[in-house]
Design a protein around this motif. Structure first.
Motif, PDB file in Angstrom:
ATOM      1  N   LEU A  98      61.533  39.873  56.028  1.00  0.00           N
ATOM      2  CA  LEU A  98      60.531  38.953  56.577  1.00  0.00           C
ATOM      3  C   LEU A  98      60.673  38.805  58.085  1.00  0.00           C
ATOM      4  CD1 LEU A  98      60.584  36.077  53.937  1.00  0.00           C
ATOM      5  CD2 LEU A  98      58.549  37.330  54.638  1.00  0.00           C
ATOM      6  N   PRO A 115      51.207  39.031  46.774  1.00  0.00           N
ATOM      7  CA  PRO A 115      51.498  38.298  48.005  1.00  0.00           C
ATOM      8  C   PRO A 115      52.973  38.380  48.405  1.00  0.00           C
ATOM      9  CG  PRO A 115      51.139  36.760  46.182  1.00  0.00           C
ATOM     10  CD  PRO A 115      50.803  38.132  45.675  1.00  0.00           C
ATOM     11  N   VAL A 116      53.839  38.599  47.444  1.00  0.00           N
ATOM     12  CA  VAL A 116      55.262  38.728  47.777  1.00  0.00           C
ATOM     13  C   VAL A 116      55.515  40.092  48.410  1.00  0.00           C
ATOM     14  CG1 VAL A 116      57.616  38.781  46.855  1.00  0.00           C
ATOM     15  CG2 VAL A 116      55.953  37.116  45.975  1.00  0.00           C
ATOM     16  N   ARG A 158      54.500  40.615  51.950  1.00  0.00           N
ATOM     17  CA  ARG A 158      55.313  40.004  53.002  1.00  0.00           C
ATOM     18  C   ARG A 158      56.710  40.588  53.129  1.00  0.00           C
ATOM     19  NH1 ARG A 158      51.458  36.744  51.180  1.00  0.00           N
ATOM     20  NH2 ARG A 158      50.253  35.642  52.762  1.00  0.00           N
ATOM     21  N   THR A 159      57.236  41.135  52.034  1.00  0.00           N
ATOM     22  CA  THR A 159      58.608  41.654  52.108  1.00  0.00           C
ATOM     23  C   THR A 159      58.658  43.166  52.237  1.00  0.00           C
ATOM     24  OG1 THR A 159      58.843  41.996  49.716  1.00  0.00           O
ATOM     25  CG2 THR A 159      59.383  39.800  50.583  1.00  0.00           C
ATOM     26  N   SER A 182      60.994  23.817  54.898  1.00  0.00           N
ATOM     27  CA  SER A 182      59.702  24.086  55.536  1.00  0.00           C
ATOM     28  C   SER A 182      58.579  23.195  55.018  1.00  0.00           C
ATOM     29  CB  SER A 182      59.314  25.556  55.322  1.00  0.00           C
ATOM     30  OG  SER A 182      59.181  25.822  53.948  1.00  0.00           O
ATOM     31  N   ARG A 183      58.932  22.246  54.142  1.00  0.00           N
ATOM     32  CA  ARG A 183      57.878  21.414  53.561  1.00  0.00           C
ATOM     33  C   ARG A 183      58.336  19.964  53.477  1.00  0.00           C
ATOM     34  NH1 ARG A 183      59.913  25.502  50.953  1.00  0.00           N
ATOM     35  NH2 ARG A 183      58.645  27.303  50.401  1.00  0.00           N
ATOM     36  N   ARG A 195      55.776  43.299  58.873  1.00  0.00           N
ATOM     37  CA  ARG A 195      54.814  42.341  58.307  1.00  0.00           C
ATOM     38  C   ARG A 195      53.391  42.732  58.686  1.00  0.00           C
ATOM     39  NH1 ARG A 195      56.794  36.919  57.847  1.00  0.00           N
ATOM     40  NH2 ARG A 195      54.692  36.132  57.503  1.00  0.00           N
ATOM     41  N   ALA A 224      64.847  39.994  51.039  1.00  0.00           N
ATOM     42  CA  ALA A 224      63.506  39.577  51.447  1.00  0.00           C
ATOM     43  C   ALA A 224      63.548  38.810  52.758  1.00  0.00           C
ATOM     44  CB  ALA A 224      62.876  38.719  50.353  1.00  0.00           C
ATOM     45  N   THR A 225      64.539  37.951  52.906  1.00  0.00           N
ATOM     46  CA  THR A 225      64.647  37.154  54.127  1.00  0.00           C
ATOM     47  C   THR A 225      64.833  38.059  55.337  1.00  0.00           C
ATOM     48  OG1 THR A 225      65.575  35.341  52.855  1.00  0.00           O
ATOM     49  CG2 THR A 225      65.914  35.268  55.221  1.00  0.00           C
ATOM     50  N   GLN A 274      62.053  31.505  51.470  1.00  0.00           N
ATOM     51  CA  GLN A 274      61.547  32.132  52.698  1.00  0.00           C
ATOM     52  C   GLN A 274      60.219  32.856  52.462  1.00  0.00           C
ATOM     53  OE1 GLN A 274      63.166  31.824  55.684  1.00  0.00           O
ATOM     54  NE2 GLN A 274      64.601  30.497  54.633  1.00  0.00           N
ATOM     55  N   VAL A 275      60.148  33.578  51.345  1.00  0.00           N
ATOM     56  CA  VAL A 275      58.899  34.282  51.031  1.00  0.00           C
ATOM     57  C   VAL A 275      57.807  33.255  50.755  1.00  0.00           C
ATOM     58  CG1 VAL A 275      57.804  36.024  49.586  1.00  0.00           C
ATOM     59  CG2 VAL A 275      60.262  36.121  49.965  1.00  0.00           C
ATOM     60  N   SER A 276      58.170  32.234  50.008  1.00  0.00           N
ATOM     61  CA  SER A 276      57.229  31.154  49.694  1.00  0.00           C
ATOM     62  C   SER A 276      56.692  30.523  50.975  1.00  0.00           C
ATOM     63  CB  SER A 276      57.943  30.109  48.823  1.00  0.00           C
ATOM     64  OG  SER A 276      57.210  28.915  48.779  1.00  0.00           O
ATOM     65  N   THR A 277      57.588  30.306  51.917  1.00  0.00           N
ATOM     66  CA  THR A 277      57.193  29.702  53.195  1.00  0.00           C
ATOM     67  C   THR A 277      56.221  30.614  53.945  1.00  0.00           C
ATOM     68  OG1 THR A 277      59.260  28.483  53.373  1.00  0.00           O
ATOM     69  CG2 THR A 277      58.056  28.866  55.422  1.00  0.00           C
ATOM     70  N   ALA A 278      56.482  31.919  53.908  1.00  0.00           N
ATOM     71  CA  ALA A 278      55.582  32.860  54.593  1.00  0.00           C
ATOM     72  C   ALA A 278      54.184  32.789  53.989  1.00  0.00           C
ATOM     73  CB  ALA A 278      56.138  34.282  54.497  1.00  0.00           C
ATOM     74  N   MET A 279      54.117  32.642  52.659  1.00  0.00           N
ATOM     75  CA  MET A 279      52.813  32.526  51.996  1.00  0.00           C
ATOM     76  C   MET A 279      52.146  31.209  52.363  1.00  0.00           C
ATOM     77  SD  MET A 279      54.201  34.128  48.392  1.00  0.00           S
ATOM     78  CE  MET A 279      52.807  33.772  47.336  1.00  0.00           C
ATOM     79  N   LEU A 280      52.952  30.155  52.376  1.00  0.00           N
ATOM     80  CA  LEU A 280      52.446  28.820  52.698  1.00  0.00           C
ATOM     81  C   LEU A 280      51.891  28.771  54.124  1.00  0.00           C
ATOM     82  CD1 LEU A 280      52.130  25.795  52.046  1.00  0.00           C
ATOM     83  CD2 LEU A 280      54.533  25.488  52.674  1.00  0.00           C
ATOM     84  N   GLU A 281      52.598  29.408  55.040  1.00  0.00           N
ATOM     85  CA  GLU A 281      52.147  29.392  56.437  1.00  0.00           C
ATOM     86  C   GLU A 281      50.765  30.031  56.578  1.00  0.00           C
ATOM     87  OE1 GLU A 281      56.552  29.449  58.587  1.00  0.00           O
ATOM     88  OE2 GLU A 281      55.420  31.318  58.366  1.00  0.00           O
ATOM     89  N   ASP A 282      50.561  31.131  55.854  1.00  0.00           N
ATOM     90  CA  ASP A 282      49.248  31.783  55.922  1.00  0.00           C
ATOM     91  C   ASP A 282      48.172  30.888  55.315  1.00  0.00           C
ATOM     92  OD1 ASP A 282      50.398  33.920  57.146  1.00  0.00           O
ATOM     93  OD2 ASP A 282      50.457  35.210  55.373  1.00  0.00           O
TER      94      ASP A 282
END
Lengths: 263, 210, 494
Positions: C34, C340-341, C344-345, C473-474, C40, C30-31, A192-200
């Motif tokens: 977020l 960056p982590v 966001r969290t 997501s990918r 955020r 974290a989820t 989820q955190v990775s996705t947030a970074m990816l989206e940006d």
């Protein structure tokens, strides 16, 4: 010069065109390229996931493969894998008390270069159009991968070379130095955190209007491309080796995420 | 076994691999070549950035400048060792309190006083820092803290450019206060705003020929 | 080194207790965080503001890298010779009228402080922002003992009034924006003007008015310390608002709680650390106020001065030769501001008092990797390395994160023989990737992947928790028809 290609596992299996482009560039410059057949992977995924015993076996295989042939320098189209070979392999051996492997790994690491490091620092390439015949008439943006930037201190080598490609238009990526969120198994464990970074990252790429984002690490490009594709973005990703290898006579196609890696 | 002995023992055990003790290389800048004018200019630049009010005047004008800075104050406190001549032009109607360790003003007294005038020990132009060390010209720490306005005199001869140049001039065992502008906070959205608990007004009087 | 302890029994390091734990696995926390879009936005705004400020003031110094190296070496030298440095500090602080106490853990430190407050007869204390007292849960302990502790730092006040938890070591209320702060003040400060706006300057004035009487009447203050100088016995507190000066100057009794790793060898070292710290933390050339005190000064400031030297797991961190440099941390918070982590969290996701990259290593080093959910913290990083670049004392946080992942895997394997999904994935990859021959065989299956990808040449969903998380997501592009290795061989090349 005899140059040993370390393709890296992800390029070997998922992006063979990137490795072929690397070969093209080096052969165009008159060098002999060889491919040590025993090679597989740098083991970075295992190391960074905390599986040091497994990582050491993967690293030992790499050391052995790159000791088994004669060459002047080794090259990989990846900052991350080169950093792993240079820094993590000796560390893994030392932690296991294997001083012999540590010494051998250090020797292999010392001869291993990231592609643009080799081109700029060793082969004196400063103008891709003139010296490599590079031609790529597209608008691109560029993401400097973290490990190339911070572990290898590549500086502007990659971007500077891309800017000298014939016909190219390189637009600056906002917040370029921010991680794309890949981080190996980080993208699974902390998806989820990775996705947030990816989206940006994807949003910043979209904001440039460029048709594709280039970079020097296939793994980050896989991640960014995967995010762009899922978001239905028009932009795709392409490794800088393929842009440097592209010429007027033998042009690389600008990919789009809708076609996948087909070449 | 006492806590002290036990903690010391744990530390020794933790260090049983005898880690190397690196030699510290002090290769950073330790001397500077700035002229007095450049030092003053840099200090002023930094202090103004911190929202301090700064006057650069000849020593002969110190009294007039201090008096002008105190024009809104009805009372002020000074440390016992402060140069009397600096206060010569403060109007007689402005209440003056002289403070010393022997005859300290109470906290309540200080809270009722508008301003404080002190000298300073040494200043660092690169970071815009004025250092008070509690000596007779600067007084107890409380006097430069509780009143809302601090008029601080900085003779130009006490300005250095770099922090490494300032330290040899200081005795750190004296109670020290390093001041870089009026009180401030960045606690809301990491944006700096001036004026919280310490003096909200910092007036610095730099004596260019002293 | 002193020979005082020759012949003493060898005691193992001890693990830390208190507010040092993740209370749930990081990915889960974290989820949740977020999902808070206001959080955020607040974090993004604040971290980006401070990043630019830090870069500007760091870029101003031509010798920044020399300062970093000197800072790093100084800290390494202290840690390697810690018993002697602590003894030297103790002797000098004591000679100047201060009293030194030692606390093995949070509980002991809390007990010592409580007893010291009780001796003064006071039922309330004012506090300067202190990570160490946050770590040991001092405020909660004092409250249980009937002693009211008033936080005086603006951000700590916001957190205390809002019945919240700090989420950042420098700016504990970074997760709140100005409007949220105003709402807390309106609700919790009975004397405040109901027309209070959300202008930060006005909010600061409200805090000044709220705390002024407390400062002027306080009998006891509790502080942390940014450093202790061994050769003089001096303590220092670095701050901005003047609340520190109020606490350190006006009360009769001053009790400082400080980790044993905060000692610096000499007064001269201030010239390094007082350049590194302010520029790295608030992005200022210098913080507004720094106070130094050495024991008791007659007629100036508190006359009853104590320090509690705290272990609480620091020796456990020191015993880890791959992780001990985490103790070099000077609590500037630059690592979390560039992470960056963290961006966001936020800090709450880490559970511990110490969030962000440094917290992700420091917390498990102090408590042991097995403690509660702290084993999940070292994975809270993409290993992008921004923290290492920003760290003023050059702590190689990414390397220590990787080291602790290794410790976690080891601990998990010792705890259970049942392989996890990650174990299975890693074992498979190990077999495939430790031999060119095996990898070549596996790559023969690439066309199968093309089949899975189907007509649009994308793989959109993979089974399993881990691979499934990726495809949540990918997309994954269809693999090529043949590997590079295969092509090379078919080309007949060597």
């Amino acid at each position: 010069m005899r140059i040993a290609l370390f393709a890296t596992c992800i390029v070997d299996a998922m992006y063979p065109s990137t490795a072929r482009a690397t070969v093209k560039i080096l052969e165009r410059l008159g060098h002999e390229v060889l491919f040590p057949a025993g090679q597989a992977c740098c083991g970075q995924m295992h190391t960074n996931s905390g599986y040091f015993d497994a990582a050491r076996k993967v690293a030992a295989n790499h050391v052995e493969a790159f000791e088994s042939v004669e060459y002047d320098v080794a090259v990989a189209p990846s900052g991350s894998c080169v950093a792993s070979v240079k820094h993590q392999h000796p560390m893994l051996a030392e932690r296991a008390g294997d001083a012999g492997l540590a010494e051998r790994a250090t020797a292999v690491g010392a001869k291993t270069y990231e592609l643009t490091q080799l081109l700029v620092d060793v082969l004196d390439i400063t103008d891709a159009a003139e010296q490599l015949g590079s031609w790529f008439p597209h608008t691109i943006t560029y993401h400097p991968s973290c490990h190339g930037m911070r572990l290898l201190r590549l500086g502007d080598r990659q971007l500077d070379l891309l800017k000298t490609v014939g016909g190219i238009d390189v637009v600056e990526l906002p917040e370029a130095d921010q991680c794309c969120g890949f981080g190996g198994t980080f993208s699974m464990k902390n998806s989820q955190v990775s996705t947030a970074m990816l989206e940006d990252k994807a949003e910043n790429i979209r904001s440039t209007g460029a048709g594709l984002c280039s970079g020097g690490d296939a793994s980050c490009l896989l991640h960014i491309g995967g995010g762009l594709s899922r978001a239905g973005a028009a932009a795709g990703t392409l490794h800088l080796a393929e842009i440097l290898a592209s010429t007027l006579e033998d042009p690389a196609e600008a990919p789009s995420t809708t076609t996948g890696a087909t070449r | 076994m006492s806590a002290r002995e036990e903690i010391m023992s744990r530390i020794r055990t933790a260090l049983s691999d005898a880690p190397a003790v690196p030699e510290v290389q002090r290769t950073y800048r330790r001397t500077s070549e700035m002229s007095r004018e450049q030092l003053i200019e840099q200090l002023v630049d930094r202090l103004v950035d911190y929202k301090a009010n700064v006057d650069v005047v000849p020593a002969a004008d110190a009294a007039a400048t201090i008096a002008a800075r105190l024009s809104a104050a009805t009372s002020y406190v000074v440390p016992a060792g402060l140069d009397e001549a600096w206060l010569a032009e403060v109007p007689a109607g402005t209440r003056r309190v002289v403070d010393s360790a022997e005859q300290p003003a109470s906290v309540a007294d200080l809270d009722a006083i508008d301003a404080v005038v002190t000298a300073s020990a040494v200043s660092v132009s690169e970071s815009g820092t004025i250092i008070l060390d509690g000596s007779a010209t600067q007084g107890r720490r409380a006097i430069s803290l509780v009143p809302d306005q601090h008029v601080c005199v900085v003779p130009a001869s006490t300005i250095v450019q770099l922090l490494p140049e300032a330290l040899p001039r200081m005795d750190v065992t004296r109670p020290q206060t390093w001041i870089s502008g009026p009180s401030a906070t960045s606690d809301i959205e990491l944006e700096r705003v001036e004026g919280v608990h310490g003096p909200r007004i910092l007036d610095v009087v730099i004596l260019e020929d002293a | 080194m002193s020979s005082t302890f020759v012949g003493m029994p060898t005691l193992p390091s001890q693990r830390g207790h208190g507010n040092l734990h993740a209370e749930e696995p990081f990915p889960q926390a974290a989820t949740r965080e977020l999902g808070n879009t206001q959080l955020r936005a607040n974090l993004r705004h604040a971290t980006h503001t401070i990043r630019d400020k830090r870069l500007n003031v760091v870029g101003e110094l031509p010798d920044w890298e020399d300062l970093r190296q000197a800072g790093s070496d100084t800290k390494d030298a202290v840690m390697a010779d810690l018993p002697a440095k602590l003894e030297e500090f103790e002797a000098n602080f004591t000679a100047r009228g201060g009293v030194v106490h030692w606390a093995r853990d949070a509980e002991e430190a809390n007990r010592i402080v409580t007893d010291l407050v009780r001796e003064t007869g006071s039922e309330e204390v004012v506090k300067v922002k202190s990570m160490a007292t946050q770590e040991i849960g001092l405020n909660e302990h004092l409250e249980e003992q009937g002693i009211a502790a008033f936080e005086t730092d603006l951000a700590e006040l916001i957190v205390q009034l809002g019945d919240d938890k700090p989420s950042h070591i420098l700016v504990p209320a970074i997760h709140k924006n100005r409007t949220e702060v105003r709402d807390i003040f309106l609700q919790e400060m009975p004397e405040v003007d109901p027309a209070l706006t959300d202008n930060p300057a006005e909010l600061a004035m409200a805090a000044r008015a709220h705390l002024r009487k407390k400062f002027l009447g306080a009998k006891v203050a509790i502080s942390g310390a940014n450093f202790a100088l061994a050769d003089t016995g001096t303590l220092g507190v670095v701050e901005s608002e003047g609340n520190g000066r109020m606490c350190l100057t006006l009360p009769e009794t001053l009790i400082t709680v400080m980790g044993i790793e905060k000692v610096l060898p000499t007064a001269q070292d201030l010239e390094v650390f007082m350049q590194l710290l302010p520029r790295s933390s608030t992005g200022e050339r210098m913080n507004p106020y720094t106070s130094l005190w050495t024991g008791v000064t007659e007629g100036d400031g508190p006359q009853n001065v104590h320090i509690v030297l705290l272990d609480n797991g620091r020796t456990n961190a020191l015993a880890d030769k791959y992780g001990r440099t985490a103790l070099n941390c000077i609590r500037c918070s630059a690592c979390m501001n560039v992470c960056p982590v963290y961006e966001r969290t936020g800090g709450h996701a880490y559970g511990s008092t110490y969030p962000g990259p440094i917290g992700a290593i420091l917390s498990p080093l102090m408590t042991g990797i097995e403690a509660e959910d702290n084993g999940s913290l070292p994975y809270a990083s993409s290993l992008c390395g921004a923290c290492y670049d920003a760290c003023p004392v050059k702590i190689n946080i990414p390397d220590i994160l990787v080291h602790l992942r290794g410790e976690d895997v080891k601990a998990q394997h010792e705890a259970s023989r049942v392989p996890t999904e990650m174990d299975v994935l890693m074992k498979g990859a190990e077999i495939a990737l430790s031999s060119g021959k095996v990898l070549n065989l596996m790559e023969k299956a690439l066309p199968l992947g093309r089949l899975v990808a189907g007509r649009d040449k994308k793989i959109k969903k993979l089974p399993g928790k881990l691979a499934g998380a990726w495809t949540s997501s990918r997309d994954i592009p269809a693999p090529p028809a043949q590997s590079f290795r295969d092509w090379w061989k078919k080309e007949g090349r060597a």
